[in-house]
Design a protein around this motif. Structure first.
Motif, PDB file in Angstrom:
ATOM      1  N   GLN A  66       0.816  -1.221   0.000  1.00  0.00           N
ATOM      2  CA  GLN A  66       0.000   0.000   0.000  1.00  0.00           C
ATOM      3  C   GLN A  66       0.848   1.268   0.000  1.00  0.00           C
ATOM      4  N   GLU A 119      -5.512   4.192  13.299  1.00  0.00           N
ATOM      5  CA  GLU A 119      -4.331   3.948  12.470  1.00  0.00           C
ATOM      6  C   GLU A 119      -3.884   5.281  11.861  1.00  0.00           C
ATOM      7  N   LEU A 149      -1.476   7.030   9.103  1.00  0.00           N
ATOM      8  CA  LEU A 149      -0.830   6.588   7.862  1.00  0.00           C
ATOM      9  C   LEU A 149       0.077   7.671   7.320  1.00  0.00           C
ATOM     10  N   PRO A 206      -1.219   6.135  -2.456  1.00  0.00           N
ATOM     11  CA  PRO A 206      -2.557   6.732  -2.370  1.00  0.00           C
ATOM     12  C   PRO A 206      -2.649   7.767  -1.250  1.00  0.00           C
ATOM     13  N   LYS A 246      -1.199  11.124  -2.440  1.00  0.00           N
ATOM     14  CA  LYS A 246      -2.175  11.829  -3.288  1.00  0.00           C
ATOM     15  C   LYS A 246      -3.263  12.472  -2.425  1.00  0.00           C
ATOM     16  N   PHE A 247      -3.728  11.721  -1.422  1.00  0.00           N
ATOM     17  CA  PHE A 247      -4.758  12.238  -0.517  1.00  0.00           C
ATOM     18  C   PHE A 247      -4.254  13.468   0.222  1.00  0.00           C
ATOM     19  N   LYS A 293      -4.019  16.557  -1.915  1.00  0.00           N
ATOM     20  CA  LYS A 293      -5.326  17.110  -2.277  1.00  0.00           C
ATOM     21  C   LYS A 293      -6.064  17.701  -1.066  1.00  0.00           C
ATOM     22  N   HIS A 319      -8.887   9.378   6.604  1.00  0.00           N
ATOM     23  CA  HIS A 319      -8.632   8.806   5.278  1.00  0.00           C
ATOM     24  C   HIS A 319      -9.580   7.659   4.965  1.00  0.00           C
ATOM     25  N   HIS A 320      -9.853   6.807   5.941  1.00  0.00           N
ATOM     26  CA  HIS A 320     -10.761   5.681   5.686  1.00  0.00           C
ATOM     27  C   HIS A 320     -11.343   5.120   6.974  1.00  0.00           C
ATOM     28  N   ILE A 348     -12.621  -1.328  -5.255  1.00  0.00           N
ATOM     29  CA  ILE A 348     -11.260  -0.986  -5.679  1.00  0.00           C
ATOM     30  C   ILE A 348     -10.456  -2.278  -5.807  1.00  0.00           C
ATOM     31  N   PRO A 372     -14.910   5.199  -2.649  1.00  0.00           N
ATOM     32  CA  PRO A 372     -15.655   6.219  -1.887  1.00  0.00           C
ATOM     33  C   PRO A 372     -16.869   6.767  -2.612  1.00  0.00           C
ATOM     34  N   LYS A 373     -16.917   6.604  -3.940  1.00  0.00           N
ATOM     35  CA  LYS A 373     -18.062   7.133  -4.693  1.00  0.00           C
ATOM     36  C   LYS A 373     -19.351   6.351  -4.406  1.00  0.00           C
ATOM     37  N   GLY A 415     -18.918   8.925   0.114  1.00  0.00           N
ATOM     38  CA  GLY A 415     -17.715   9.761   0.191  1.00  0.00           C
ATOM     39  C   GLY A 415     -16.689   9.310   1.218  1.00  0.00           C
TER      40      GLY A 415
END
Ligand code: CMX
Length: 134
Positions: A39, A54, A56, A64, A67-68, A71, A77-78, A101, A119-120, A124
């Motif tokens: 990951q 957690e 990260l 990933p 990128k998060f 942005k 994050h999750h 995914i 997430p879509k 979200g």
């Protein structure tokens, strides 16, 4: 199918900066760090009662989490939910047409098997299911 929330993932710029806050100021029980190569993250786990957090940190520019962070900056994050049988759960979600995914489990921290839902389709929220190693 889902048995409990396994952990909430928080993206941070630096584990070295964030670990002392969660451990010393908030008083969470620090369980250690682990690099999850697949990951491209380094993670730190904390226990809060029966719950886990957690943190990260990205280990590569194409992670990933990198990128998060670019942005959104640091933040949640999750959400990760525990399942008894990740393969059966993924098969059922796929049969129901849910946007996955990962169609097959990947290796996560603590020898867990993990997979993400997009997430879509989850309101979200990047959603992880995991068959846990702890
Ligand atoms: N939570 C909520 N929404 C997110 C998100 C997140 N963590 N990451 C991306 N999104 C949204 C974006 O905001 C974007 O929405 P808009 O189109 O409305 O702008 C959309 O999803 C696409 O995002 P993107 O920035 O263009 O990024 P990608 O499509 O390249 O990748 C994702 C997004 C979720 C598919 C990718 O990050 C992924 O595969 N994640 C799963 C793996 C992962 O996150 N691993 C790290 C943790 C591992 C661990 O816990 O061990």
């Amino acid at each position: 199918m889902l048995t409990k929330i396994n952990h909430i993932g928080i993206a941070v710029n630096s584990l070295d900066t964030s670990i002392p806050f969660y451990r010393d100021q908030l008083g969470m029980t620090f369980e250690g760090t682990e690099v999850v190569e697949e990951q491209k993250v380094k993670v730190a786990f904390f226990l809060v009662g029966e719950s886990r957090i957690e943190l990260l940190e990205a280990t590569a520019d194409d992670s990933p989490v990198a990128k998060f962070l670019t942005k959104n900056g640091e933040g949640i994050h999750h959400m990760a939910y525990e399942v008894d049988d990740i393969i059966a759960t993924l098969q059922r979600l796929k049969a129901d047409g849910v946007r996955l995914i990962d169609e097959a489990p990947r290796k996560g921290a603590h020898n867990s098997l993990i997979a993400f839902l997009h997430p879509k389709v989850t309101g979200g929220v990047l959603t992880e299911i995991c068959q846990c190693g702890h």
